[in-house]
Motif scaffolding. Structure first.
Motif, PDB file in Angstrom:
ATOM      1  N   ASP A 170       0.831  -1.199   0.000  1.00 50.10           N
ATOM      2  CA  ASP A 170       0.000   0.000   0.000  1.00 50.10           C
ATOM      3  C   ASP A 170       0.863   1.246   0.000  1.00 50.10           C
ATOM      4  OD1 ASP A 170      -2.280  -1.546   0.072  1.00 50.10           O
ATOM      5  OD2 ASP A 170      -2.518  -1.409   2.244  1.00 50.10           O
ATOM      6  N   GLU A 171       0.422   2.264  -0.739  1.00 49.00           N
ATOM      7  CA  GLU A 171       1.067   3.572  -0.733  1.00 49.00           C
ATOM      8  C   GLU A 171       0.229   4.591   0.044  1.00 49.00           C
ATOM      9  OE1 GLU A 171       3.980   4.183  -1.625  1.00 49.00           O
ATOM     10  OE2 GLU A 171       4.541   2.633  -3.084  1.00 49.00           O
ATOM     11  N   SER A 172      -1.092   4.431   0.006  1.00 45.44           N
ATOM     12  CA  SER A 172      -2.016   5.302   0.731  1.00 45.44           C
ATOM     13  C   SER A 172      -3.298   4.509   0.960  1.00 45.44           C
ATOM     14  CB  SER A 172      -2.302   6.574  -0.070  1.00 45.44           C
ATOM     15  OG  SER A 172      -3.109   6.286  -1.205  1.00 45.44           O
ATOM     16  N   ALA A 186      -4.291   3.783  -2.811  1.00 42.67           N
ATOM     17  CA  ALA A 186      -3.305   3.476  -3.857  1.00 42.67           C
ATOM     18  C   ALA A 186      -2.402   2.324  -3.436  1.00 42.67           C
ATOM     19  CB  ALA A 186      -2.464   4.704  -4.188  1.00 42.67           C
ATOM     20  N   THR A 230       1.116  -0.082  -4.840  1.00 45.25           N
ATOM     21  CA  THR A 230       2.177  -0.366  -5.799  1.00 45.25           C
ATOM     22  C   THR A 230       2.192  -1.856  -6.095  1.00 45.25           C
ATOM     23  OG1 THR A 230       3.598   1.516  -5.284  1.00 45.25           O
ATOM     24  CG2 THR A 230       4.676  -0.446  -6.142  1.00 45.25           C
ATOM     25  N   THR A 288       2.011   2.006  -9.838  1.00 42.90           N
ATOM     26  CA  THR A 288       1.307   2.471  -8.649  1.00 42.90           C
ATOM     27  C   THR A 288      -0.065   2.931  -9.097  1.00 42.90           C
ATOM     28  OG1 THR A 288       3.355   3.098  -7.525  1.00 42.90           O
ATOM     29  CG2 THR A 288       1.312   4.107  -6.731  1.00 42.90           C
ATOM     30  N   GLU A 307      -4.061   4.016  -8.311  1.00 42.12           N
ATOM     31  CA  GLU A 307      -5.025   4.566  -7.361  1.00 42.12           C
ATOM     32  C   GLU A 307      -6.411   4.033  -7.702  1.00 42.12           C
ATOM     33  OE1 GLU A 307      -5.918   8.635  -4.960  1.00 42.12           O
ATOM     34  OE2 GLU A 307      -5.000   8.817  -6.946  1.00 42.12           O
ATOM     35  N   SER A 336      -1.930  11.706  -7.815  1.00 42.24           N
ATOM     36  CA  SER A 336      -1.250  10.534  -8.368  1.00 42.24           C
ATOM     37  C   SER A 336      -0.445  10.861  -9.616  1.00 42.24           C
ATOM     38  CB  SER A 336      -2.264   9.424  -8.674  1.00 42.24           C
ATOM     39  OG  SER A 336      -3.244   9.870  -9.590  1.00 42.24           O
ATOM     40  N   VAL A 370       3.326   9.724  -9.989  1.00 42.20           N
ATOM     41  CA  VAL A 370       3.857   8.397 -10.342  1.00 42.20           C
ATOM     42  C   VAL A 370       4.926   8.450 -11.442  1.00 42.20           C
ATOM     43  CG1 VAL A 370       3.276   6.106 -11.210  1.00 42.20           C
ATOM     44  CG2 VAL A 370       1.803   7.206  -9.506  1.00 42.20           C
ATOM     45  N   SER A 415      -3.139  11.192   1.806  1.00 37.34           N
ATOM     46  CA  SER A 415      -3.139  10.817   0.395  1.00 37.34           C
ATOM     47  C   SER A 415      -1.744  10.851  -0.233  1.00 37.34           C
ATOM     48  CB  SER A 415      -4.077  11.727  -0.397  1.00 37.34           C
ATOM     49  OG  SER A 415      -3.663  13.073  -0.332  1.00 37.34           O
ATOM     50  N   GLN A 416      -0.717  11.152   0.562  1.00 35.72           N
ATOM     51  CA  GLN A 416       0.633  11.220   0.014  1.00 35.72           C
ATOM     52  C   GLN A 416       1.119   9.845  -0.420  1.00 35.72           C
ATOM     53  OE1 GLN A 416       3.621  13.282   2.338  1.00 35.72           O
ATOM     54  NE2 GLN A 416       5.279  12.200   1.299  1.00 35.72           N
ATOM     55  N   LEU A 417       1.767   9.804  -1.570  1.00 39.08           N
ATOM     56  CA  LEU A 417       2.368   8.578  -2.089  1.00 39.08           C
ATOM     57  C   LEU A 417       3.864   8.539  -1.780  1.00 39.08           C
ATOM     58  CD1 LEU A 417       0.717   8.518  -5.648  1.00 39.08           C
ATOM     59  CD2 LEU A 417      -0.121   7.415  -3.549  1.00 39.08           C
TER      60      LEU A 417
END
Length: 251
Positions: free
Chosen positions: A26-28, A31, A33, A80, A82, A131, A134, A163-165
């Motif tokens: 998970d990135e957020s 989202a 990866t 990545t 979303e 996003s 990316v 929401s930061q990636l």
């Protein structure tokens, strides 16, 4: 260490390749990866994207395009993605696809919105909305992997801290990469800039002076890209040095 990036086979007929999921994280909240092993992958340039095709048991097929998040590294490709709640492809990729499952990829695609480290020596300004970070992250990762000394500045606009990636990676020291974070709806407590949309002052303070002639890459929603690129031109940046990539309706 990433291998040297090679151009995509633009102008030739690209083949669909089997891509098997080997890892995910998970990135957020929305989202994830996805790490794929893609036998026969020819390599890619940072900023390029792929077409993803899903085919159901009854033969129904659908496809979407996604930016590549990783530096070129053999037959390994990272996307990545979303989740779009009413989307047809992203919910499957984010919530359903399991390690060991296979999908089809075609690419790499694109030759305009790319950073070519062996050719471009001017400073780089990356402007990301959500996003849209990316493909710019692929540029940051390629620069780091190649120990490239071209200075980068990133201006990253996002809704809120949740929401930061790429949180751990962007918090790691990376010499030659300056980072500016903007929040449009809610900012961390004590953040010096109040929440709001990107402004000319943000791009002036976080970016490069126009007389440095930086290469500018702007990626995000159509509205964000139009606003940010217009502000850069108003600040005096050469429109020919501003490359844009859009996603979503009209993107």
């Amino acid at each position: 260490m990433a291998r040297a990036a090679v151009p995509g086979r633009l102008g030739t007929r690209l083949r669909w390749l089997e891509a098997r999921l080997t890892g995910r994280h998970d990135e957020s909240d929305t989202a994830r990866t996805l790490v794929f092993d893609v036998p026969g992958w020819p390599g890619h340039l940072p900023g390029q994207h792929v077409d993803v095709r899903l085919t159901a048991e009854d033969g129904y097929s659908t496809q979407r395009s996604y930016s590549i998040a990783s530096a070129s590294d053999g037959e390994r490709v990272e996307l990545t993605v979303e989740r779009i709640d009413d989307g047809e492809v992203s919910p499957y990729l984010v919530d359903v696809l399991e390690v060991g499952d296979a999908i089809e990829l075609r690419g790499p695609v694109g030759g305009w919105f790319v950073w070519r480290p062996d050719e471009q020596k001017e400073p780089v300004l990356l402007v990301a909305g959500g996003s849209g970070l990316v493909p710019l992250m692929a540029m940051i990762r390629t620069r780091r992997a190649l120990a490239n000394r071209v200075p980068f500045r990133l201006v990253y606009s996002l809704r809120d801290p949740r929401s930061q990636l790429f949180v751990p990676e962007l918090r790691t020291q990376d010499p030659g990469l300056d980072r500016t974070f903007l929040y449009s709806r809610s900012a961390p407590e004590g953040w010096p800039r109040p929440p709001g949309r990107v402004t000319a002052n943000d791009l002036s303070v976080g970016g490069w002076p126009p007389d440095f002639e930086p290469a500018c890459y702007v990626c995000g929603s159509t509205g964000f890209v139009e606003t940010a690129s217009g502000l850069l031109v108003a600040l005096g940046h050469d429109p020919r040095r501003i490359r844009t990539e859009r996603f979503g309706p009209g993107g």
